[in-house]
Design a protein around this motif. Structure first.
Motif, mmCIF file in Angstrom:
data_model
loop_
_atom_site.group_PDB
_atom_site.id
_atom_site.type_symbol
_atom_site.label_atom_id
_atom_site.label_comp_id
_atom_site.label_asym_id
_atom_site.label_seq_id
_atom_site.Cartn_x
_atom_site.Cartn_y
_atom_site.Cartn_z
ATOM 1 N N ASP A 132 72.834 51.538 -0.054
ATOM 2 C CA ASP A 132 73.016 51.467 -1.505
ATOM 3 C C ASP A 132 71.775 50.863 -2.129
ATOM 4 O O ASP A 132 71.254 49.882 -1.607
ATOM 5 N N ASP A 133 71.312 51.417 -3.247
ATOM 6 C CA ASP A 133 70.075 50.851 -3.792
ATOM 7 C C ASP A 133 70.112 50.678 -5.301
ATOM 8 O O ASP A 133 71.030 51.111 -5.976
ATOM 9 N N ARG A 134 69.038 50.043 -5.819
ATOM 10 C CA ARG A 134 68.956 49.707 -7.243
ATOM 11 C C ARG A 134 68.537 50.922 -8.071
ATOM 12 O O ARG A 134 67.870 51.824 -7.561
ATOM 13 N N GLU A 135 68.927 50.909 -9.352
ATOM 14 C CA GLU A 135 68.526 51.989 -10.259
ATOM 15 C C GLU A 135 67.319 51.575 -11.092
ATOM 16 O O GLU A 135 66.571 52.418 -11.577
ATOM 17 N N VAL A 136 67.152 50.260 -11.281
ATOM 18 C CA VAL A 136 65.948 49.770 -11.977
ATOM 19 C C VAL A 136 64.889 49.501 -10.913
ATOM 20 O O VAL A 136 65.111 48.704 -10.001
ATOM 21 N N GLU A 137 63.775 50.185 -11.025
ATOM 22 C CA GLU A 137 62.732 50.103 -10.010
ATOM 23 C C GLU A 137 61.430 49.604 -10.613
ATOM 24 O O GLU A 137 61.319 49.447 -11.834
ATOM 25 N N PHE A 161 61.641 57.018 -17.939
ATOM 26 C CA PHE A 161 62.109 55.937 -18.822
ATOM 27 C C PHE A 161 61.542 54.597 -18.337
ATOM 28 O O PHE A 161 61.921 54.115 -17.275
ATOM 29 N N TYR A 162 60.632 54.016 -19.122
ATOM 30 C CA TYR A 162 60.052 52.707 -18.770
ATOM 31 C C TYR A 162 60.737 51.599 -19.569
ATOM 32 O O TYR A 162 61.071 51.784 -20.738
ATOM 33 N N HIS A 167 58.309 48.164 -15.029
ATOM 34 C CA HIS A 167 59.703 48.461 -14.680
ATOM 35 C C HIS A 167 60.173 49.767 -15.306
ATOM 36 O O HIS A 167 59.862 50.063 -16.451
ATOM 37 N N LEU A 168 60.982 50.500 -14.527
ATOM 38 C CA LEU A 168 61.453 51.811 -15.001
ATOM 39 C C LEU A 168 62.799 52.139 -14.370
ATOM 40 O O LEU A 168 63.264 51.431 -13.455
ATOM 41 N N LEU A 169 63.443 53.173 -14.926
ATOM 42 C CA LEU A 169 64.646 53.696 -14.273
ATOM 43 C C LEU A 169 64.167 54.667 -13.190
ATOM 44 O O LEU A 169 63.371 55.559 -13.490
ATOM 45 N N ARG A 170 64.605 54.489 -11.968
ATOM 46 C CA ARG A 170 64.055 55.295 -10.875
ATOM 47 C C ARG A 170 64.204 56.790 -11.181
ATOM 48 O O ARG A 170 65.223 57.219 -11.741
ATOM 49 N N THR A 171 63.186 57.550 -10.843
ATOM 50 C CA THR A 171 63.178 58.985 -11.147
ATOM 51 C C THR A 171 63.648 59.801 -9.954
ATOM 52 O O THR A 171 63.770 61.014 -10.032
ATOM 53 N N GLU A 172 63.877 59.100 -8.839
ATOM 54 C CA GLU A 172 64.290 59.755 -7.594
ATOM 55 C C GLU A 172 64.842 58.673 -6.676
ATOM 56 O O GLU A 172 64.635 57.480 -6.942
ATOM 57 N N THR A 173 65.536 59.069 -5.616
ATOM 58 C CA THR A 173 66.062 58.075 -4.678
ATOM 59 C C THR A 173 65.043 57.731 -3.598
ATOM 60 O O THR A 173 65.280 56.854 -2.775
#
Ligand code: DAH
Length: 341
Positions: A132-137, A161-162, A167-173
């Motif tokens: 399981d991982d974070r969405e904010v990267e 989205f920065y 910091h950004l919303l991850r664009t991929e897993t």
């Protein structure tokens, strides 16, 4: 004749009994019956008063006889009214236990969740760990450590989205690959599933939020053939044995060589239609052999270890599985649509 004898004689007891019996028989409810009982048998009734004054045996027998018969009539009537009441209730409140019951609506899992579970099950079966991982990267994990060139277009705020500079919303897993490589020593077999974000306009094929499943296998002697076998396994689990799978070469910053798996279009059966843009194939995602640069970025020896990675969209998978033509249907929450899957 004494005063008492006079009271007894003053009443026509035969008529009294007839009248009382008729009144008791005519009572149609417990209160009515009680009224008649009080009137003919109560403490103030002529009968009770006469009984209190009786001195001779003959009058006593006569009046007691009347009282006993009337009391018996009250009990009988009471029983009768109770029986009738029960009959009514049995008739009015009749329940046919053989009728089918009312079916309660039971919910079910959203198609995305269903697909997610299929993916999880098939990788758990291969011995993979679910991560399981974070969405904010951070830019570092989403791009730098995955060897994205400084000029790569995905880094643009028009695509991503920065929150701020870093910091950004991850664009991929794919950042999960880096996190797991930093936390665990190889061999590694992991799958990470979750939401990713891109600044896309909403259309039939794109939505700014979607889900991906990301896989990473790192071990000694891993080759592209292992990747193809693994992808074939999960595609079979998702789409069944009838659909064809093929691999095309491609480019990703963090794999070399890179491939894209395609699945034969289920809507036209591979002949070609609007959904597959008349190619007969639908793209599933990206994959490849982990670039040695990525291993160096996390201090893993690329001379000793090799690996493969893959990333596929869950919406895509749900659409392909059920031939859902528009991605928006998966986000609208319209029960008329969701009930079908
Ligand atoms: N992250 C890529 C995308 O979102 C998909 C992908 C390609 C994932 C290659 C991988 C990979 O793990 O090796 O388009």
């Amino acid at each position: 004749m004494t005063e008492n004898e006079a009271t007894v004689a003053a009443v026509d007891w035969e008529a009294y009994e007839r009248e009382a019996s008729a009144a008791l028989a005519a009572a149609n409810s417990p209160p009515e019956l009680d009224g008649a009982r009080v009137r003919y048998l109560g403490r103030k009734s002529e009968l009770a008063q006469a009984l209190r004054g009786v001195r001779d045996r003959e009058s006593g027998m006569l009046l007691n006889g009347i009282r006993e018969r009337l009391e018996a009539a009250v009990t009988e009537r009471e029983q009768r009214l109770e029986d009738e009441e029960l009959d009514h209730r049995l008739r009015d409140e009749f329940v046919d236990v053989t009728l089918p019951g009312e079916q309660l609506a039971v919910g079910h899992l959203h198609p995305i969740t269903q697909v997610r579970r299929i993916v999880e099950d098939s990788f758990l079966g291969l011995g993979y760990e679910i991560w399981d991982d974070r969405e904010v990267e951070t830019v570092e994990y989403n791009f730098d450590k995955l060897a994205f060139a400084p000029t790569h277009s995905s880094r643009s705020p028009r695509d991503t989205f920065y929150f701020d500079e870093t910091h950004l919303l991850r664009t991929e897993t794919s950042p999960s690959q880096i996190h797991v490589l930093e936390k665990q020593a190889p061999p590694i077999y992991m799958v990470s599933i979750g939401r990713v974000y891109r600044r896309d306009a909403i259309t039939a094929t794109r939505y700014p939020i979607f889900h991906q499943f990301e896989g990473l296998a790192v071990d000694e002697g891993i080759t592209l053939a292992d990747l193809k076998g693994t992808l074939l396994h999960v595609m079979r689990a998702l789409y069944g044995p009838e659909r064809q799978v093929r691999f095309r070469t491609h480019f990703f910053p963090f794999t070399e060589p890179s491939i894209e798996p395609d699945v034969s279009c289920g809507i036209c059966g591979g002949v070609g239609c609007r959904t597959c843009k008349y190619s007969g194939w639908l793209e599933m995602g990206g994959a490849g052999v982990v670039d040695p640069q990525v291993f160096q970025n996390v201090d893993v020896d690329p001379e000793r270890w090799s690996g493969f990675a893959f990333g596929c969209g869950l919406e895509r998978a749900a659409q392909l599985r059920h031939n859902i033509p528009d991605i928006r249907l998966l986000w609208d929450g319209d029960l008329r649509v969701l009930r079908q899957f």
